[in-house]
Design a protein around this motif. Structure first.
Motif, short mmCIF file in Angstrom:
data_model
loop_
_atom_site.label_atom_id
_atom_site.label_comp_id
_atom_site.label_asym_id
_atom_site.label_seq_id
_atom_site.Cartn_x
_atom_site.Cartn_y
_atom_site.Cartn_z
N VAL A 41 0.80 -1.23 0.00
CA VAL A 41 0.00 0.00 0.00
C VAL A 41 0.83 1.28 0.00
CG1 VAL A 41 -1.97 -1.14 1.06
CG2 VAL A 41 -0.32 0.04 2.50
N LYS A 42 2.12 1.16 0.26
CA LYS A 42 2.98 2.36 0.33
C LYS A 42 2.86 3.24 -0.91
CE LYS A 42 7.74 3.73 1.41
NZ LYS A 42 8.18 4.51 0.28
N PRO A 43 3.01 2.72 -2.14
CA PRO A 43 2.88 3.60 -3.30
C PRO A 43 1.47 4.15 -3.49
CG PRO A 43 3.27 1.32 -3.99
CD PRO A 43 3.40 1.36 -2.50
N MET A 44 0.47 3.41 -3.03
CA MET A 44 -0.91 3.87 -3.13
C MET A 44 -1.17 5.01 -2.15
SD MET A 44 -2.76 0.20 -3.42
CE MET A 44 -1.90 -1.12 -4.24
N PRO B 157 -23.90 4.43 2.61
CA PRO B 157 -23.33 3.15 3.05
C PRO B 157 -21.82 3.13 2.83
CG PRO B 157 -24.44 2.88 0.95
CD PRO B 157 -24.71 4.29 1.41
N PRO B 158 -21.12 2.30 3.58
CA PRO B 158 -19.67 2.20 3.41
C PRO B 158 -19.31 1.79 1.98
CG PRO B 158 -20.36 1.04 5.38
CD PRO B 158 -21.60 1.41 4.63
N SER B 159 -18.35 2.49 1.41
CA SER B 159 -17.82 2.09 0.11
C SER B 159 -16.39 2.60 0.00
CB SER B 159 -18.69 2.61 -1.04
OG SER B 159 -18.62 4.01 -1.18
N SER B 160 -15.62 1.88 -0.77
CA SER B 160 -14.25 2.31 -1.04
C SER B 160 -13.90 1.92 -2.47
CB SER B 160 -13.27 1.71 -0.03
OG SER B 160 -13.32 0.31 -0.05
N PRO B 161 -13.30 2.85 -3.17
CA PRO B 161 -12.97 4.18 -2.70
C PRO B 161 -14.23 5.04 -2.59
CG PRO B 161 -12.48 4.01 -5.04
CD PRO B 161 -12.92 2.65 -4.58
N SER B 162 -14.08 6.13 -1.87
CA SER B 162 -15.13 7.14 -1.78
C SER B 162 -14.48 8.46 -1.37
CB SER B 162 -16.23 6.73 -0.79
OG SER B 162 -15.71 6.58 0.51
N SER C 192 -8.11 2.96 -1.46
CA SER C 192 -8.33 1.52 -1.58
C SER C 192 -7.29 0.92 -2.51
CB SER C 192 -9.74 1.30 -2.14
OG SER C 192 -9.98 -0.03 -2.46
N VAL C 193 -7.12 -0.40 -2.43
CA VAL C 193 -6.19 -1.10 -3.32
C VAL C 193 -6.83 -1.46 -4.66
CG1 VAL C 193 -4.82 -2.07 -1.44
CG2 VAL C 193 -6.70 -3.40 -2.41
N CYS D 196 -10.24 0.70 -9.44
CA CYS D 196 -10.89 1.99 -9.68
C CYS D 196 -10.30 3.09 -8.79
CB CYS D 196 -12.40 1.89 -9.55
SG CYS D 196 -13.05 1.51 -7.93
N ALA D 197 -9.68 2.73 -7.69
CA ALA D 197 -8.98 3.73 -6.89
C ALA D 197 -7.74 4.19 -7.63
CB ALA D 197 -8.60 3.17 -5.53
N ALA D 198 -7.02 3.24 -8.24
CA ALA D 198 -5.79 3.57 -8.97
C ALA D 198 -6.06 4.34 -10.25
CB ALA D 198 -5.03 2.29 -9.29
N ALA D 199 -7.06 3.92 -11.01
CA ALA D 199 -7.32 4.51 -12.32
C ALA D 199 -8.21 5.74 -12.27
CB ALA D 199 -7.95 3.47 -13.25
N ASN D 200 -9.08 5.82 -11.27
CA ASN D 200 -10.09 6.87 -11.26
C ASN D 200 -10.05 7.77 -10.03
OD1 ASN D 200 -11.20 4.07 -12.22
ND2 ASN D 200 -12.06 5.56 -13.63
N ALA D 201 -10.11 7.17 -8.84
CA ALA D 201 -10.27 7.96 -7.62
C ALA D 201 -9.04 8.81 -7.29
CB ALA D 201 -10.61 7.04 -6.44
N ARG D 202 -7.90 8.17 -7.15
CA ARG D 202 -6.71 8.95 -6.77
C ARG D 202 -6.34 9.98 -7.83
NH1 ARG D 202 -5.15 3.74 -4.72
NH2 ARG D 202 -3.72 3.40 -6.44
N PRO D 203 -6.32 9.62 -9.13
CA PRO D 203 -6.03 10.66 -10.13
C PRO D 203 -7.08 11.78 -10.13
CG PRO D 203 -5.75 8.48 -11.09
CD PRO D 203 -6.39 8.29 -9.74
N GLY D 204 -8.35 11.43 -9.95
CA GLY D 204 -9.39 12.44 -9.91
C GLY D 204 -9.24 13.39 -8.73
N ALA D 205 -8.91 12.82 -7.56
CA ALA D 205 -8.68 13.65 -6.38
C ALA D 205 -7.50 14.59 -6.59
CB ALA D 205 -8.45 12.76 -5.15
N ARG D 206 -6.42 14.07 -7.16
CA ARG D 206 -5.25 14.91 -7.43
C ARG D 206 -5.59 16.03 -8.42
NH1 ARG D 206 -2.71 9.99 -8.33
NH2 ARG D 206 -2.40 10.61 -10.50
N MET D 207 -6.25 15.68 -9.51
CA MET D 207 -6.61 16.68 -10.53
C MET D 207 -7.52 17.76 -9.96
SD MET D 207 -7.44 14.76 -14.08
CE MET D 207 -7.24 13.00 -13.91
N SER D 208 -8.40 17.38 -9.05
CA SER D 208 -9.36 18.35 -8.50
C SER D 208 -8.66 19.47 -7.75
CB SER D 208 -10.36 17.64 -7.59
OG SER D 208 -9.80 17.32 -6.32
#
Length: 136
Positions: free
Chosen positions: A7-10, A93-98, A44-45, A48-60
């Motif tokens: 998880v370190k790089p994530m 409800p709980p979901s990840s990523p979110s 999340s590992v 969709c966290a790698a391809a969508n969530a983290r890049p989207g958060a960074r871009m925002s």
């Protein structure tokens, strides 16, 4: 629990752009007690966290208006912090990523996994930027 080396790089995907990692329930509560706006990313590992969530958060974060505080918890790793963050995200409800945007501790915008999965990072960033423009 996932191995730390996995998880370190994530984690670094978000911390390298300024996200603060939260590991305890107390840290989550302290972050949300701050005045102003706070974005919490439930990392999340999953793909969709790698391809969508983290890049989207960074871009925002390239938006003129952005949250005062940006924090992250890691599902499957920081159980106590994730559980506490999710308590603040009710009625969702709980979901990840979110991703959840709070203003003065109150939830004002939520992106659940089904808003992230299968959507390009640019669309996620745009959704977040619209929320920033309204609430930040």
């Amino acid at each position: 629990m996932y191995p730390a080396e996995l998880v370190k790089p994530m984690r670094e995907d978000l911390t390298k752009v300024g996200f603060e990692e939260l590991h305890t329930a107390e840290a989550v509560d302290a972050a949300l007690a701050k005045e102003g706006t706070t974005l919490i990313v439930v990392n999340s590992v999953c793909g969709c966290a790698a391809a969508n969530a983290r890049p989207g958060a960074r871009m925002s974060l390239q938006n003129a208006k952005r949250p005062d505080n940006i924090v992250t918890v890691f599902a499957g790793v920081d159980r106590e912090a994730v559980d506490q963050a999710r308590k603040h995200m009710v009625p969702f409800p709980p979901s990840s990523p979110s991703m959840a945007l709070f203003k003065d501790g109150e939830l004002v915008h939520m992106l659940e996994r089904h808003h992230i999965e299968g959507r390009p990072a640019e669309m996620i960033a745009e959704n977040l930027m619209d929320a920033y423009n309204e609430h930040c």
